[in-house]
Write a protein that holds these residues in place. Structure first.
Motif, PDB file in Angstrom:
ATOM      1  N   THR A  18      62.304  18.860  43.558  1.00 38.30           N
ATOM      2  CA  THR A  18      61.343  18.292  44.496  1.00 38.30           C
ATOM      3  C   THR A  18      62.111  17.564  45.583  1.00 38.30           C
ATOM      4  O   THR A  18      62.962  16.711  45.296  1.00 38.30           O
ATOM      5  N   LEU A  20      61.837  15.190  48.836  1.00 39.90           N
ATOM      6  CA  LEU A  20      61.007  14.258  49.589  1.00 39.90           C
ATOM      7  C   LEU A  20      61.736  13.903  50.880  1.00 39.90           C
ATOM      8  O   LEU A  20      62.821  13.325  50.853  1.00 39.90           O
ATOM      9  N   VAL A 100      58.067  18.082  49.875  1.00 40.62           N
ATOM     10  CA  VAL A 100      57.046  17.060  50.118  1.00 40.62           C
ATOM     11  C   VAL A 100      57.557  16.205  51.269  1.00 40.62           C
ATOM     12  O   VAL A 100      58.671  15.678  51.201  1.00 40.62           O
ATOM     13  N   THR A 101      56.787  16.092  52.328  1.00 42.95           N
ATOM     14  CA  THR A 101      57.283  15.358  53.491  1.00 42.95           C
ATOM     15  C   THR A 101      56.323  14.268  53.932  1.00 42.95           C
ATOM     16  O   THR A 101      55.105  14.391  53.796  1.00 42.95           O
ATOM     17  N   GLN A 102      56.911  13.200  54.431  1.00 41.92           N
ATOM     18  CA  GLN A 102      56.135  12.132  55.063  1.00 41.92           C
ATOM     19  C   GLN A 102      55.989  12.382  56.565  1.00 41.92           C
ATOM     20  O   GLN A 102      55.283  11.645  57.241  1.00 41.92           O
ATOM     21  N   ALA A 180      52.067  16.321  45.128  1.00 38.41           N
ATOM     22  CA  ALA A 180      53.394  15.705  45.182  1.00 38.41           C
ATOM     23  C   ALA A 180      53.755  15.062  43.844  1.00 38.41           C
ATOM     24  O   ALA A 180      54.893  15.188  43.364  1.00 38.41           O
ATOM     25  N   THR A 184      56.783  16.166  41.326  1.00 39.74           N
ATOM     26  CA  THR A 184      57.785  15.182  40.926  1.00 39.74           C
ATOM     27  C   THR A 184      57.938  15.149  39.409  1.00 39.74           C
ATOM     28  O   THR A 184      59.052  15.078  38.877  1.00 39.74           O
ATOM     29  N   ALA A 202      54.333   7.020  49.012  1.00 38.41           N
ATOM     30  CA  ALA A 202      55.409   8.020  49.020  1.00 38.41           C
ATOM     31  C   ALA A 202      56.661   7.509  48.317  1.00 38.41           C
ATOM     32  O   ALA A 202      57.299   8.232  47.542  1.00 38.41           O
TER      33      ALA A 202
END
Length: 254
Positions: A18, A20, A100-102, A180, A184, A202
């Motif tokens: 995963t 991030l 998974v992105t902010q 997400a 994780t 996040a």
């Protein structure tokens, strides 16, 4: 560039990774982070004053002008070597990558990655502020920033179309957060790239992984709030680290 042995070994043995990513990843493509000073017309503007439902209600044309200019800047930006390396790693098939992105841009997608979750929404995923229906009209591209610009109008109800991002005071999209969290908990390795680790929920994802014994590798030139829980840290930008890691993985399996 030499990849730290611990980082290489964790990546080599992981079957599910995963990833991030935060603002630092996009900054390497030339996009200023949200809290960085903006240019030109918006140089003295506090972005947080524009990123609220209250600001939209008070002056939607002003808010839309700022976000429309941000869309223009994001469209001009190009995926960097880090974005491309993640896409190539996923295509190699040796490990399953969940991105998974902010970030609210589309640089991961344009590099070729399938993004599992945009935790803070996507600036290009427009929707009506009244009825919530998706929209696809943004109007003509801007050649320079303007102070006010009328938002597009929803074809379903006549309401004003807004950017599909999470503003201050709004909840994260629950489905994105659940995806997400599931990724994780399923991962053998969590890579934390270019994020300060101060924005929740996040920032809670790598902490969740750490508490469950999942290795966490931080790739960031700077120390962050998540550094203490990281299994390994690599103090280089993603645009340098990820291509080097991909090369090392390929050599290791050759």
């Amino acid at each position: 560039m030499r990849v730290p042995e611990e980082v290489l070994e964790l990546a080599r043995t992981a079957k599910g990774v995963t990833v991030l990513t935060g603002a630092g990843m996009s900054a390497e493509s030339g996009l200023a982070t949200f809290r960085d000073a903006q240019t030109g017309l918006w140089a003295q503007q506090d972005p947080s004053e524009l990123a609220t439902p209250e600001a939209w209600e008070a002056d939607p044309a002003r808010v839309w002008a700022w976000y429309r200019w941000r869309m223009t800047l994001m469209t001009r930006a190009q995926p960097n070597a880090g974005h491309r390396a993640l896409a190539e790693w996923s295509e190699a098939g040796d490990a399953h990558l969940w991105v998974v992105t902010q970030n609210v841009d589309d640089l991961h997608e344009r590099a070729g990655s399938d993004v599992l979750a945009h935790l803070h929404g996507s600036i290009f995923a427009l929707r009506c502020s009244r009825c919530g229906q998706d929209a696809d009209a943004v109007g003509e591209p801007l050649t320079e920033p303007v102070e006010r610009l009328d938002p597009p109008v929803c074809v379903h109800c006549g309401g004003l179309v807004r950017p599909g991002i999470v503003w201050f005071g709004e909840a994260l999209p629950q489905d994105a957060l659940e995806r997400a969290e599931a990724a994780t908990l399923s991962a053998d390795l969590v890579l934390v790239i270019g994020t300060s680790g101060i924005v929740y929920p996040a920032a809670g994802l790598p902490i969740m992984a750490h508490h469950r014994g999942v290795p966490v590798v931080e790739i960031n030139p700077e120390e962050t709030d998540l550094s203490d829980i990281a299994t390994a840290t690599w103090r280089v930008p993603a645009g340098e680290a990820l291509p080097a890691l991909l090369t090392a993985l390929r050599e290791n399996t050759a």
